[in-house]
Design an enzyme around this catalytic site. Structure first.
Site, PDB file in Angstrom:
ATOM      1  N   GLU A 252      40.816  36.761 -34.313  1.00  0.00           N
ATOM      2  CA  GLU A 252      41.250  35.902 -35.416  1.00  0.00           C
ATOM      3  C   GLU A 252      40.063  35.347 -36.189  1.00  0.00           C
ATOM      4  O   GLU A 252      38.928  35.321 -35.710  1.00  0.00           O
ATOM      5  CB  GLU A 252      42.114  34.750 -34.910  1.00  0.00           C
ATOM      6  CG  GLU A 252      41.370  33.738 -34.058  1.00  0.00           C
ATOM      7  CD  GLU A 252      42.273  32.601 -33.588  1.00  0.00           C
ATOM      8  OE1 GLU A 252      42.369  31.603 -34.327  1.00  0.00           O
ATOM      9  OE2 GLU A 252      42.868  32.716 -32.497  1.00  0.00           O
ATOM     10  N   GLY A 421      45.264  28.667 -23.183  1.00  0.00           N
ATOM     11  CA  GLY A 421      45.675  27.364 -23.678  1.00  0.00           C
ATOM     12  C   GLY A 421      46.549  26.646 -22.665  1.00  0.00           C
ATOM     13  O   GLY A 421      47.587  27.164 -22.244  1.00  0.00           O
TER      14      GLY A 421
END
Length: 450
Positions: A252, A421
């Protein structure tokens, strides 16, 4: 051998393009040119893939070194030193802008620790912590599927390019895979600690990572070639710069600032394995798109990115597009969104980078709490991991790829690093499994150095 006219060009100018033979892969050629033009000569370089072109920046004409206590600009054997305080963005930006008065593009990397200043956590850094390395290359070569273009390169380097085309790109040796399931850093215990802190209300999300030591020296250019065949990155890179070697397949963008002032960031959050067969991939995708933990993790990441974009964008221009679509990245698939805005008239590209850095998907929510937790709970300083590889242009543009899915070498040690995460619903075993999935982007394709 391909026949073209040869001319000597000045820095910033270009020579006639060289057609790329159809049987040569541009990624293979770009990596081999890094070997021929830089590796064998011991030169620093950076190869950056973006939008169907591979830009190889070779040799150092000038270098910017930003540490936590000093800025150094090295040029023609002379080092200018400046002690600094405050935010690192304006300091680095001013040094970059000075060099861009004389050339059109600079290349480099920015460490994760560059981002701690925004949250007042710089006192946690060791003295002399490296924050950024950005250089003005002697030469630049752009490879596409159709042609090779040389900028600021000498006749001899053009001849080297023609020589590689004439000889052909050499084959690759077999890879030496490494086992991704070892856990000497007690990752699961650290995840459990983070979940407890989240439940206590200290923060909402944090990305914790673990290192995987590689027990042999890696041939980085060859590894780049092999692993690129098995990955679908938004950007890829290969570098030897500032005492670090790295190869990676960025999933990303941290930030892309276009010359017209449009700013884009692409948070990816929510992960499942990919590449295990059509049926398994479809089942994993269905689970990803319906799993409440993954959806919540993604949604709060996008909200954070949108808030950061609004800080530096013209009022009313910060928007989310392509919300929560599945994006395939090598051995994993993610939920991804695109956040964009138009840069405000009082802001510049470094303001945009500072607002979005470190990436929300590699730090936490809120970022201040996430970054503080990383400095306590993560496995040592991150350095280039979860920082950015950057290309900066004289027209005001900046392209910063998130440094993940990568291998690193520094001070004789080689390692991979991956994170996950953590939110309140996280379980240590699943987050460890996610790091294994991400490490598998590169772990099976490491080629040992001869």
């Amino acid at each position: 051998m391909t026949e073209v006219s040869v001319e000597t060009t000045s820095a910033g100018s270009e020579s006639p393009s060289i057609p790329l033979p159809v049987h040569i892969d541009p990624a293979d050629l770009a990596a081999e040119l890094a070997v021929v033009l830089s590796e064998r000569a011991g030169e620093e370089y950076l190869l950056y893939e973006r939008g169907g072109e591979w830009v190889l920046a070779t040799g150092v004409r000038a270098m910017i070194e930003l540490d936590s206590d000093e800025l150094r600009v090295i040029r023609d054997g002379v080092t200018q030193r400046q002690h600094w305080s405050g935010r690192p963005g304006p300091v680095l930006g001013e040094a970059i802008d000075r060099l861009l008065l004389e050339t059109d593009q600079l290349f480099g990397w920015i460490a994760f620790e560059f981002g701690v200043y925004r949250y007042g956590l710089q006192q946690r850094l060791a003295p002399g912590t490296a924050l950024a390395r950005v250089f003005w290359p002697n030469g630049r070569i752009v490879v596409t599927r159709e042609a090779i273009q040389l900028f600021g390169t000498s006749t001899g380097r053009r001849d080297d390019v023609l020589g590689v085309l004439g000889d052909g790109v050499p084959g690759l040796r077999d890879a030496s895979a490494v086992d991704v399931v070892t856990d000497p850093s007690n990752y699961r215990d650290r995840v459990a600690s983070a979940v407890a802190e989240i439940a206590a209300g200290r923060y909402h999300k944090v990305i914790l990572s673990r290192c995987l030591q590689v027990p042999f020296a890696v041939d980085f250019p060859s590894t780049y070639r092999l692993a690129r065949r098995h990955n679908t990155p938004v950007r890829s890179f290969l570098l030897r710069l500032g005492g670090i070697r790295a190869v990676g397949y960025s999933p990303e963008l941290v930030a892309a600032v276009r010359h017209d002032g449009v700013v884009v960031t692409e948070p990816l959050a929510g992960t499942r394995a990919f590449g295990r067969g059509a049926l398994h991939d479809r089942q994993a995708r269905d689970d990803l798109e319906s799993n409440s933990k993954e959806i919540v993790e993604h949604a709060i990441s996008v909200r954070s990115s949108l808030q950061e974009m609004a800080e530096i964008a013209e009022p009313g221009t910060a928007v989310v597009t392509d919300f929560m679509t599945v994006r395939e990245r090598g051995s994993v698939q993610h939920l991804g969104s695109t956040v964009s805005g138009r840069l405000g008239t009082s802001n510049d590209r470094m303001d945009a980078l500072e607002a979005l850095f470190p990436a929300v998907t590699a730090s936490g929510i809120p970022k201040a709490g996430g970054v503080e937790a990383i400095l306590r709970l993560d496995e040592g300083p991150r350095g280039l991991y979860s920082g950015a590889v950057v290309m900066v242009s004289a027209d005001g543009a900046l392209d910063a790829a998130l440094t993940l899915r990568a291998a690193y070498e520094h001070d004789g040690k080689t390692w991979l690093r991956a994170g996950a995460g953590i939110i309140e619903e996280s379980t240590p075993e699943r987050e460890f499994e996610e790091t294994c999935e991400k490490l598998s982007t590169l772990a099976p394709y490491l080629i040992a150095r001869q």
